[in-house]
Design a protein around this motif. Structure first.
Motif, PDB file in Angstrom:
ATOM      1  N   ARG A   1     -33.442 -22.030   2.109  1.00 10.56           N
ATOM      2  CA  ARG A   1     -34.187 -21.685   3.320  1.00 10.56           C
ATOM      3  C   ARG A   1     -35.678 -21.810   3.053  1.00 10.56           C
ATOM      4  NH1 ARG A   1     -30.997 -16.208   5.225  1.00 10.56           N
ATOM      5  NH2 ARG A   1     -28.990 -17.247   5.463  1.00 10.56           N
TER       6      ARG A   1
ATOM      7  N   THR B   1     -37.614 -20.341  10.589  1.00 10.85           N
ATOM      8  CA  THR B   1     -36.929 -20.344   9.301  1.00 10.85           C
ATOM      9  C   THR B   1     -35.837 -21.393   9.388  1.00 10.85           C
ATOM     10  OG1 THR B   1     -37.384 -17.998   8.964  1.00 10.85           O
ATOM     11  CG2 THR B   1     -35.653 -18.979   7.617  1.00 10.85           C
TER      12      THR B   1
ATOM     13  N   ASN C   1     -30.521 -20.372  -1.403  1.00  6.81           N
ATOM     14  CA  ASN C   1     -29.871 -19.381  -0.563  1.00  6.81           C
ATOM     15  C   ASN C   1     -28.792 -18.700  -1.392  1.00  6.81           C
ATOM     16  OD1 ASN C   1     -28.811 -17.905   1.496  1.00  6.81           O
ATOM     17  ND2 ASN C   1     -28.138 -19.646   2.718  1.00  6.81           N
TER      18      ASN C   1
ATOM     19  N   GLN D   1     -32.794 -23.644   7.458  1.00  4.60           N
ATOM     20  CA  GLN D   1     -31.858 -23.716   6.342  1.00  4.60           C
ATOM     21  C   GLN D   1     -31.362 -25.147   6.232  1.00  4.60           C
ATOM     22  OE1 GLN D   1     -28.844 -20.660   5.561  1.00  4.60           O
ATOM     23  NE2 GLN D   1     -27.327 -22.295   5.591  1.00  4.60           N
TER      24      GLN D   1
END
Length: 108
Positions: free
Chosen positions: A79, A27, A106, A29
């Motif tokens: 994300r 994941t 986000n 960001q």
């Protein structure tokens, strides 16, 4: 291109190939930059840390562009989950099912 990066990550690891995962995810960001650019990416969650997936995922996302329909404003963090699937070098894998994956803003 992502396959080539993943192959390089596999070659650079000290993990024996039989111990290498068949699939993994990261994941990532990032922050939406001006002109649909992506900047300041970092890995938040990694299924198999230290095996090169983090850098491959960040590199792939960093080269991407944010489309208008994704609704991510300049300066807003978002994300995205990158899934890796590794084959054993045999028959080519079946194509992945269609995905509606998009960068999600986000809430933070």
């Amino acid at each position: 291109m992502l396959t080539a990066m993943l192959a390089i990550a596999v070659l650079q690891t000290d993990t024996p190939q039989e111990d290498f995962p068949r699939g993994a995810f990261v994941t990532v960001q990032c922050v939406a930059g001006p002109n649909n650019a992506v900047r300041d990416c970092r890995a938040l969650e990694v299924s198999h840390p230290g095996q090169g997936f983090e850098s491959a995922a960040i590199a792939a996302v960093s080269r991407g562009r944010i489309g208008q329909r994704q609704g991510v404003a300049v300066g807003q963090a978002f994300r995205i989950k990158i899934n890796f699937r590794l084959d054993d070098g045999g028959a080519p894998p079946a194509p992945p099912p269609p995905s509606d994956a998009e960068a999600q803003p986000n809430a933070n």
